[in-house]
Write an enzyme that holds these catalytic residues in place. Structure first.
Site, PDB file in Angstrom:
ATOM      1  NE  ARG A  61      95.977 -23.428 -11.339  1.00 25.46           N
ATOM      2  CZ  ARG A  61      96.574 -24.112 -12.307  1.00 25.46           C
ATOM      3  NH1 ARG A  61      97.820 -23.802 -12.644  1.00 25.46           N
ATOM      4  NH2 ARG A  61      95.965 -25.099 -12.932  1.00 25.46           N
ATOM      5  CE  LYS A 102      95.086 -27.855  -8.777  1.00 24.40           C
ATOM      6  NZ  LYS A 102      93.692 -27.391  -8.929  1.00 24.40           N
ATOM      7  CG  HIS A 129      90.384 -18.800 -10.263  1.00 21.39           C
ATOM      8  ND1 HIS A 129      91.748 -19.055 -10.211  1.00 21.39           N
ATOM      9  CD2 HIS A 129      89.841 -19.876 -10.890  1.00 21.39           C
ATOM     10  CE1 HIS A 129      92.000 -20.222 -10.761  1.00 21.39           C
ATOM     11  NE2 HIS A 129      90.869 -20.735 -11.186  1.00 21.39           N
ATOM     12  NE  ARG A 187      93.582 -20.966 -14.025  1.00 24.48           N
ATOM     13  CZ  ARG A 187      94.570 -21.625 -14.642  1.00 24.48           C
ATOM     14  NH1 ARG A 187      95.587 -20.953 -15.148  1.00 24.48           N
ATOM     15  NH2 ARG A 187      94.535 -22.937 -14.757  1.00 24.48           N
ATOM     16  CG  HIS A 230      93.154 -26.937 -17.371  1.00 23.41           C
ATOM     17  ND1 HIS A 230      92.093 -26.362 -18.040  1.00 23.41           N
ATOM     18  CD2 HIS A 230      93.255 -26.258 -16.197  1.00 23.41           C
ATOM     19  CE1 HIS A 230      91.581 -25.385 -17.313  1.00 23.41           C
ATOM     20  NE2 HIS A 230      92.273 -25.302 -16.195  1.00 23.41           N
ATOM     21  CE1 TYR A 288      87.276 -21.138 -18.107  1.00 21.16           C
ATOM     22  CE2 TYR A 288      88.716 -22.984 -18.635  1.00 21.16           C
ATOM     23  CZ  TYR A 288      88.335 -21.978 -17.776  1.00 21.16           C
ATOM     24  OH  TYR A 288      88.983 -21.811 -16.585  1.00 21.16           O
TER      25      TYR A 288
END
Length: 323
Positions: A178, A203, A267, A270, A293, A302
């Protein structure tokens, strides 16, 4: 006026000059101007907002989350200028969603941020007509992540003449970072002996490690010899952390030079990292760990943008013998 308001919505929505209807107890048709959102809050609301900020800080919410929640809450409280904080009801939130968020075309993501902030705010309050348990988050649009081809990524990473700029964009793609994760990297986070990069307090306040590409290590060593950063891996001209705005400008210039017309954002690099890993056969569980995640469902999206299996499907159109 509007120039002061725009930073609140940067990256979330486009600000346009419109009239905002005021939802009040008697639902009068007073028109609220954009400048009204810049008026100071009443003393009571300002104290409530500061108490909420302190509440979030005591629970160690990230500075960015605190800013988003308090900024959106301030807009919500200004919208109901004729009501005290404790007088605002669940019906008022519906009014706010319909007559402010939906009417101005703000995204469901922004609406979720508003709802999250309001729920937390009223959960920390006493003596209120607002029932937090009756508030539900809006459904998010099920949009697929945007992905660049490997050839497009190569053109973007080849575009910068500046070694630092090339190294920054290459790090984002090679490690699936990120933007904030890249800018928070320090020299000590690059472990060339173990060939990993340590991402600290990302995050969700989680640390993780990602592989350090041998090719990126060569690029980083060339960069380090040239720039000699003191603390952060990438620093501004006067030292300190490299700014997000400057990094955004680097990416936009690279897009232009690479002649990519897609409305790409940083982004996308990524997203492309994750999709290209999946297409090369990397297990989805490892990709989840590399991206940081929390839920596997977030990573599974994805699989819907990977074209490797789709390209192997033969269309029935190819079996037709047309004249």
């Amino acid at each position: 006026g509007l120039d002061e308001l725009r930073p609140l919505f940067e990256g979330i929505a486009k600000i346009e000059t419109v009239n905002f209807p005021l939802a009040s107890v008697d639902r009068k048709k007073k028109q609220l101007q954009p400048s009204d959102f810049l008026q100071p809050l009443s003393d009571q609301k300002q104290l409530a907002l500061e108490a909420f900020r302190n509440w979030l800080q005591s629970r160690r919410y990230s500075p960015n989350t605190i800013k988003v929640y308090t900024d959106t809450l301030a807009i919500f409280l200004r919208y109901f200028s004729s009501k005290q904080v404790e007088e605002i009801e669940n019906e008022d939130l519906i009014d706010f969603n319909n007559n402010y968020i939906l009417k101005n075309g703000f995204s469901s993501s922004y609406q979720n941020q508003v709802v999250n902030g309001i729920k937390l705010f009223y959960r920390s309050m006493h003596q209120t007509k607002f029932d937090v348990e009756l508030v539900h988050r809006p459904k998010r649009e099920k949009t697929l992540p945007n992905v660049l081809s490997k050839e497009e990524v190569k053109r973007i990473l080849d575009a910068p003449y500046n070694l630092k700029h090339r190294a920054m964009l290459s790090m984002i793609y090679s490690c699936g970072l990120r933007r904030s994760e890249l800018l928070n990297l320090t020299k000590l986070d690059i472990d060339s002996k173990r060939m990993v990069v340590v991402i600290r307090m990302a995050k969700g306040k989680k640390d993780r490690i990602v592989p350090l590409s041998p090719k990126i290590l060569i690029l980083l060593r060339d960069y380090y010899k040239c720039y000699q950063p003191k603390h952060y891996l990438f620093e501004g001209q006067n030292g300190g952390k490299y700014s997000e705005k400057s990094l955004e400008n680097v990416f936009k210039k690279s897009l232009f030079k690479a002649k990519i017309d897609k409305p790409a954002t940083m982004h996308w690099l990524r997203h492309s990292f994750a999709t290209h890993l999946l297409e090369s056969g990397t297990d989805l569980r490892y990709i989840q760990d590399l991206l940081g995640h929390k839920s596997s469902k977030t990573t599974e999206i994805y699989t819907h943008v990977s074209t490797k299996q789709i390209q192997n499907i033969r269309s029935p159109f190819d079996d037709l013998e047309l004249n």
